[in-house]
Design an enzyme around this catalytic site. Structure first.
Site, mmCIF file in Angstrom:
data_model
loop_
_atom_site.group_PDB
_atom_site.id
_atom_site.type_symbol
_atom_site.label_atom_id
_atom_site.label_comp_id
_atom_site.label_asym_id
_atom_site.label_seq_id
_atom_site.Cartn_x
_atom_site.Cartn_y
_atom_site.Cartn_z
ATOM 1 N N HIS A 85 56.662 59.609 49.655
ATOM 2 C CA HIS A 85 55.904 58.434 50.589
ATOM 3 C C HIS A 85 55.095 59.260 51.654
ATOM 4 C CE1 HIS A 85 55.311 55.338 53.924
ATOM 5 N NE2 HIS A 85 55.508 54.458 52.968
ATOM 6 N N GLU A 133 48.568 54.262 48.497
ATOM 7 C CA GLU A 133 48.592 53.724 49.936
ATOM 8 C C GLU A 133 47.421 54.768 50.917
ATOM 9 O OE1 GLU A 133 52.464 51.822 51.039
ATOM 10 O OE2 GLU A 133 52.818 54.102 51.401
HETATM 11 O O1 G3P Z 1 55.887 51.980 52.249
HETATM 12 C C1 G3P Z 1 54.746 50.972 52.706
HETATM 13 C C2 G3P Z 1 54.141 51.424 53.811
HETATM 14 O O2 G3P Z 1 53.831 52.722 53.844
HETATM 15 C C3 G3P Z 1 52.883 50.200 54.192
HETATM 16 O O3 G3P Z 1 53.244 49.959 55.408
HETATM 17 O O4 G3P Z 1 53.325 48.633 57.237
HETATM 18 O O5 G3P Z 1 51.254 49.058 56.223
HETATM 19 O O6 G3P Z 1 52.842 47.460 55.146
HETATM 20 P P1 G3P Z 1 52.482 48.939 56.108
#
Ligand code: G3P
Length: 214
Positions: A85, A133
């Site tokens: 992550h 991400e």
């Molecule tokens: O693991 C999910 C994350 O990194 C995204 O976070 O708060 O933007 O949904 P968020």
């Protein structure tokens, strides 16, 4: 769509969120799961909700003080684990080792990556799925599926060019059913999210909205 809710170390009640996920799970065809902190895995799994670990280390039984062993999170009730992550980055060799450790313990894997190039590298390690991400959008409430659609499309293309058996999730800023639908339109098979549920005043309402398009 697979909706994986990462509770990070947010100050929410993991069992209450898990119970909300379990309730909403009965109303939708979407696949829902929760990733609590390691110490909360057993009590979250006891709610019956699909439970994931946030991390496992590339280790086996032995002299590894302070590490997280894949078999232990599996024994506690997790069926899968995040790897690498953005908030728990590992070296490439350790990402590989963590995927192998998870496989050995029978855990499903989602390897996280910042961008399509990293997604290609992650897919080459043979996980069940990758999650793209962009770090700068995490926790902002600005959804990657709208703010950076080319990153999601690029991740789908990158994973597909390496191994089309590897599913692609996207995450960062996802908090509504509209965001989930946009992710699906771009080719993602799921979303990874956190603050939209873990920091919501009413997690059940937030989850109901997330699955509205499913
Ligand atoms: O693991 C999910 C994350 O990194 C995204 O976070 O708060 O933007 O949904 P968020």
């Amino acid at each position: 769509m697979f909706i994986l809710v990462n509770l990070k170390t947010y100050p929410c009640d993991p069992v209450a969120v898990a119970e909300a996920v379990a309730d909403v799970d009965e109303t939708t065809d979407a696949r829902l799961a929760v990733a609590p902190q390691a110490a909360d895995i057993a009590r979250v799994a006891d709610t019956g909700v699909e439970t994931w670990a946030q991390h496992v280390d590339p280790i086996d039984h032995g002299s590894n003080t302070g590490h997280t062993l894949a078999e232990t999170v599996a024994d506690a009730g997790a069926v899968g684990t995040l790897v690498n992550h953005s908030e728990c980055r590992q070296k490439l060799a350790d990402v590989d080792g963590a995927v192998r450790a998870a496989e050995r313990a029978g855990l499903e894997t989602v390897v996280c990556a910042n961008n399509p190039s990293q997604v290609g590298a992650a897919a080459a390690l043979g996980p069940d799925a990758v999650a793209v991400e962009p770090p700068e959008l995490i926790g902002t409430g600005t959804p990657v599926s709208k703010a950076d659609p080319e990153v999601v499309e690029g991740a789908v293309a990158a994973a597909g060019s390496v191994d089309d058996a590897v599913s692609v999730l996207c995450g960062a800023g996802i908090s509504t059913g509209e965001d989930v639908a946009a992710a699906a339109e771009l080719g993602a098979e799921g979303v990874l999210l956190a603050s939209g549920v873990a920091k919501a005043d009413d997690p059940a309402a937030a989850l109901s909205d997330l699955v509205a398009s499913q």
